[in-house]
Enzyme design. Structure first.
Site, short mmCIF file in Angstrom:
data_model
loop_
_atom_site.label_atom_id
_atom_site.label_comp_id
_atom_site.label_asym_id
_atom_site.label_seq_id
_atom_site.Cartn_x
_atom_site.Cartn_y
_atom_site.Cartn_z
N GLY A 184 37.11 -0.57 -10.05
CA GLY A 184 36.02 -1.43 -10.49
C GLY A 184 34.81 -0.61 -10.88
N MET A 186 26.10 1.27 -9.84
CA MET A 186 25.78 2.67 -9.63
C MET A 186 26.92 3.58 -10.05
SD MET A 186 22.77 3.01 -8.28
CE MET A 186 22.81 4.56 -7.40
N VAL A 196 34.44 2.83 -8.99
CA VAL A 196 35.28 2.99 -7.82
C VAL A 196 36.72 3.21 -8.28
CG1 VAL A 196 36.03 1.95 -5.66
CG2 VAL A 196 33.74 1.47 -6.52
N ASP A 240 23.38 -8.19 -2.70
CA ASP A 240 24.23 -8.44 -3.88
C ASP A 240 25.54 -9.10 -3.45
OD1 ASP A 240 24.84 -8.52 -6.56
OD2 ASP A 240 25.65 -6.49 -6.61
#
Lengths: 187, 861
Positions: free
Chosen positions: B88, B92, B95, B203
């Site tokens: 994903g 930032m 992954v 988030d």
């Protein structure tokens, strides 16, 4: 950054604020890029939306608090340009040896990405030259291309008629394209 | 290029671009002259002007996609790991799934993309890593390792969660609400854990929550998490801005760019819950800019989840929605996503508590504490898991229909709205919580049916003794109010049984209720025993000032009063008044104790105290309940009784008629209270010689009392007593004697051999014989009555005085003048000492004395 840059970013204030601004611009571009990579047209935001969102996120920060919305869009467009150009320059540097680590792009777009990097660097150089010749036109291109502003918005930003803005855009676009072609091939 | 040259270049470009090729060639050669570079530039520009696929003709996002790459690629080695594929892309970093051949394990590696962009991003990434390092919870993906790539790009290694995002897990619906809620609760648990470590996630969204194959949840991506209290506001804002929020799940304060705290996570959890329940977001954010998103969130109210769910189900044809269950979910969800922080759940813990309440079918803390809500929740709780939901639905529906309120469906909205609704709420709760006061029309029979159903339902469930105990007490209380003492008895005893091992306050409360039931059942010794047990227990087991102690004290006062021991009742009731004068105690409870105290004073013959207390309670009750309330009627009855005993029969009638009007409107015609009210009016009529009117009213009253209480009950005796008095006036002596005999036998059965009311009955029987000319019998009964009054109320009591005057007249009729003179004179002296002695008896005493003295004088002559 040349003198025109500092003029544009004068409202941005200290280093931390600029850092912040570039980070936001980066995140936004990332999001756009991800949408394009997924080839999901529905998920792809327009550059206009992008700058709007960046503005909302920054609206309460010192960078933007003093700026008008249009002024901010100008700043944001500059930040977008800066991020993309820096990324391109770094990658070019990496390919030429750089840190020696493996540089990665999506395999299928490796060639086009390399071309884009050179073109973008050439565009950046040409834009900087245009800013010396006519700062207004440089701003016009930057705002419209990197910031996604519509012609009426740009005209308002620059304080000219839409007809003048379109005329300026046409000439600048033609010249920049010619310069990019020369520069990228020369690079 | 010089500025002037650029101007010239542009001018020529514009001029030439509109020309034909040959014309342009001629024009440009002439314009540029020797300047070949200028000509070259113009021609290049014209060429580019015609092209449409240059860099500037594309969109910036296309460029971004090509230029912004990844720091690592598939197959690359990162530490001991091999990158497998992208899992994903966060704000930032990206992954990746990575495998580790030596351990045959997999992990997730998060790499900071383009770390060079700014120092702030590096700092943020390090911060996420630091936050993760301190969180060690099964619901949060664990940090395993961290390092940098050769080029300085930082990364960290996390536990890999083989699951699907929560929204996908629930996609397609079909999973029961309870299951969704339990999973949601797990998410809350993890968030709460983070909050306990001063970490705010900021988030939260379904794509950040994975559900693994075992159905366990894992929270991911603390990328913009905040460690509370470590940063200044400005820095905090900056970091919020660093990362694009997901507008659909972001709280209004986050969208406004304000500081995000634990309540922002609560908001996001609320949106997640909303989506889990309905499959829709509270606000559609798919279109429009974030400016519009912010406007939507700030200005609009989300549609109630129940409504959305219903629409969705109707649209997809997937069955019906249980409206009652949804009402609580509405409240829960909407409180979690409230725009106003002061209205939102203050913490994840508070949100979880209500989720738990919902799952246990208890009242929510979020609920406005409306009576109707607690009532309907109370009824619903009986459902538990048995398939007897229909009974509850019917109960609610029937009540709803009865009072024109849709309780079952939209309790929340409907109940909160109208003032009428509030009256209904109060009525129902009081009905269900044992208060006798009600504020609605009388529909006792219908309610009785509902309660019958409810108690049958209650029997089926035997899972939670505490719930059962409360339920039985409440239902028993309703039966008692409805006059079904037998059923009340059964339920209260079952309640006591279940509450024995629970909270002492609950058990003691039921003891008191049972004691007061015994009063209604006229089992006074047993009543006193139970209530004293409760009082002793409350003093021993409860903290001082506990309301149950006051309740038990008040109850003991009532019992003593019912037993006729007024002098003992008065100090006990004064203690109850004292306990209930504390500021925290409701005025209604205080008024109730004052009322009983005034009654005790009245029966003890302290008319001045009784009247003063009664006037006080009357104004309190009018304030508390309004003018048309049964408690107001009770005060009016007392004031009427005082006037009656003072011999002010017209005033007494007026008070009693006011009271009867309220009672009849409230309880309906066929209610023991209406019957009692009729008896009171009839009594005042009797004493005004309006006998015909009185008898008609008394017969109706008697019939009602016998229906409600059975043949042997003080209330039946009271009606019979008045009927007997009227019969005497109508010269129907046999009817009168029969009535009084029944009165006496009822009192004897109820009170045993000693009670002032036994004296009253006996005295009245004597009066019937006296009127019938049966003097021997009359004398016997009067003497019995005098003895009884002297024992129970004292030799100087009005009743003793009246009985002596009556005896005197009987002796007079028997020409026993000397004895008669003693009796009548003694009685007269008693009566004349009272502040407001019964006028008729004083007059007849004077007349009798004159007659006796005349007779004695004649005899002496």
């Amino acid at each position: 950054m040349d003198s025109a840059d500092s003029l544009i970013l004068e409202g941005a204030g200290d280093r931390e604020a600029l850092d912040h601004l570039f980070s936001v611009a980066y995140e936004e571009l990332r999001r756009l890029a991800a949408g394009v990579r997924r080839r999901d047209p529905g998920a792809t935001l327009s550059a206009t939306t992008l700058v709007n969102e960046a503005w909302i996120k920054l609206a309460r920060t010192p960078v933007v608090a003093r700026a008008s919305e249009l002024h901010f869009k100008r700043i944001a467009a500059r930040a977008m340009r800066q991020v993309l150009v820096t990324a391109a320059r770094r990658r070019i540097a990496g390919k030429r040896g750089g840190t020696g680590s493996i540089r990665v792009t999506y395999d299928e777009s490796l060639d086009s990405a390399a071309g884009s990097d050179a073109e973008l660097v050439a565009l950046d150089d040409a834009l900087s030259e245009l800013a010396r010749m006519n700062p207004r036109q440089s701003l016009l291109v930057e705002s419209r291309f990197f910031g996604g502003l519509e012609v009426p918005e740009v005209a308002a930003l620059l304080g000219v008629s839409e007809a003048t803005a379109l005329r300026d855009w046409r000439a600048a676009r033609a010249w920049l394209a010619a310069q990019v072609k020369r520069g990228a091939h020369g690079a | 290029m010089e500025r002037n040259r650029w101007e010239r270049l542009q001018a020529l470009f514009h001029a030439a671009s509109g020309m034909e090729a040959t014309e342009r060639g001629v024009f440009l050669r002439k314009a540029c002259g020797e300047d070949a570079e200028l000509l070259d530039d113009i021609l290049a520009m014209i060429e580019e002007d015609r092209a449409t696929s240059g860099l500037l003709d594309g969109r910036v996002e296309g460029l971004a996609a090509r230029v912004l790459g990844e720091a690592v690629k598939e197959g690359q080695k990162v530490g001991p790991y091999r990158i497998e594929r992208v899992l994903g892309e966060g704000g930032m970093g990206t992954v990746f799934l990575a495998s580790r051949a030596d351990l045959a394990s997999v992990a997730a590696i998060k790499v900071l993309r383009d770390a060079w962009i700014s120092p702030a991003r590096r700092k943020r990434f390090a911060e996420e890593q630091r936050v993760l390092a301190q969180l060690n919870h099964p619901g949060i993906a664990r940090l395993m390792d961290a390092d940098t790539l050769a080029d300085g790009t930082p990364y960290f290694v996390m536990e890999y969660v083989d699951g699907v995002p929560m929204d996908r897990y629930f996609a397609g619906g079909g999973r029961p609400i309870e299951e969704r809620l339990r999973l949601f609760r797990e998410v809350c648990e993890a968030v709460r854990y983070a909050h306990q470590h001063a970490v705010v996630h900021r988030d939260l969204k379904p794509s950040n929550i994975l559900v693994d194959s075992r159905g366990a949840v894992k929270l991911l991506d603390f990328g913009i998490a905040k460690q509370a209290g470590e940063y200044e506001v400005a820095a905090d804002l900056t970091r919020t801005g660093l990362r694009l929020l997901t507008p659909a799940y972001a709280s209004p304060e986050q969208l406004r760019g304000e500081r995000a705290g634990v309540q922002s996570d609560v908001y996001s959890l609320g949106v997640i819950l909303y989506e889990l329940l309905t499959g829709r977001l509270p606000f559609d954010m798919s279109k429009g800019s974030p400016v519009e998103a912010l406007r939507k969130v700030s200005e609009r109210e989300p549609v109630r989840p129940s409504l959305v769910a219903r629409r969705v189900r109707e649209k997809e044809g997937t069955g019906a929605t249980d409206g009652a269950a949804w009402a609580d979910l509405d409240v829960l969800c909407l409180k979690a996503v409230h725009k106003d922080l002061t209205q939102r759940y203050a913490s994840v813990e508070a949100l979880m508590r209500d989720v738990d309440h919902y799952l246990r079918r208890e009242p929510l803390e979020a609920r406005p504490d409306t009576l109707g809500y607690r009532l309907s929740k109370f009824v619903r709780r009986r459902r538990a898991e048995v398939a007897a939901a229909a009974v509850v639905a019917m109960t609610l529906a029937a009540m709803a229909g009865l009072f024109l309120v849709r309780l079952a469906g939209e309790r929340n909205a409907a109940l909160a709205e109208a003032a009428r609704t509030q009256r209904v709420q109060r009525f129902m709760l009081n009905l269900f919580q044992g208060g006798d006061e009600t504020a609605g029309p009388s529909k006792d029979l219908t309610v009785a049916m509902l309660v019958d159903r409810g108690s049958r339902e209650a029997r089926i469930l035997d899972k939670d003794p505490a719930v059962q105990g409360e339920l039985y007490q409440t239902l028993g209380g309703i039966y008692q109010k409805l006059g079904n003492l037998e059923k009340a008895d059964i339920l209260l005893r079952e309640s006591l049984e279940r509450r024995k091992s629970g909270r002492p306050a609950g058990r003691l409360e039921t003891l008191v209720a049972l004691g007061l039931l015994r009063v209604d059942q006229a089992k006074l010794d047993e009543a006193e025993k139970l209530v004293r047990e409760a009082l002793d227990g409350s003093r021993r087991e409860l903290p001082p000032g506990h309301p149950v102690t006051a309740l038990a004290t008040d109850a003991l006062g009532r019992v003593l009063e019912e037993k006729g021991d007024y002098e003992a009742a008065i100090p006990v009731l004064e203690e109850a008044v004292r306990l209930r004068s504390a500021p925290a105690v409701s005025r209604a409870d205080l008024a109730a104790s004052l009322y009983e105290l005034s009654n005790a004073h009245f029966y003890a013959g302290h008319y001045a105290e009784a009247e003063e207390l009664n006037q006080r309670v009357l104004s309190m009750n009018r304030e508390l309940y309004g003018n048309q309330h049964p408690r107001v009627a009770d005060c009016l009855v007392n004031l009427g009784a005082i006037q009656h005993d003072k011999g002010h029969y017209r005033e007494a009638e007026s008070y009693h008629r006011q009271a009867l009007a309220i009672t009849r409107a409230f309880y309906g015609e066929d209610h023991h209270r209406t019957a009692s009210g009729m008896t009171m009016v009839a009594r005042a009529l009797v004493f005004q010689q309006r006998t015909g009117e009185a008898v008609e009213m008394l017969r109706q009253a008697l019939a009602i009392q016998e229906r409600v209480f059975g043949a042997v009950h003080p209330r039946v005796a009271s009606a019979l007593n008045e009927l007997g008095n009227s019969a005497i006036r109508l010269k129907r002596y046999d009817e009168a004697k029969a009535a009084f005999r029944r009165v006496i036998s009822i009192y004897r059965e109820v009170y045993g051999g000693r009670h002032n009311l036994l004296g009253t009955g006996t005295s009245n029987l004597g009066s019937a014989h006296l009127a019938a000319g049966e003097y021997a019998e009359a004398e016997r009964f009067f003497r019995e009555a005098i003895a009884m009054f002297e024992q129970t109320q004292g030799p100087d009591h009005v009743n003793t005085g009246i009985a002596r005057v009556k005896l005197g007249r009987t002796l007079l009729r028997q020409r026993k003048y000397t004895e008669a003179e003693v009796s009548t004179q003694t009685g007269y002296q008693i009566l004349i000492q009272q502040v407001n002695p019964s006028a008729s008896w004083l007059q007849s005493a004077r007349a009798d004395i004159a007659e006796i003295q005349a007779a004695l004088g004649k005899a002496a002559r």
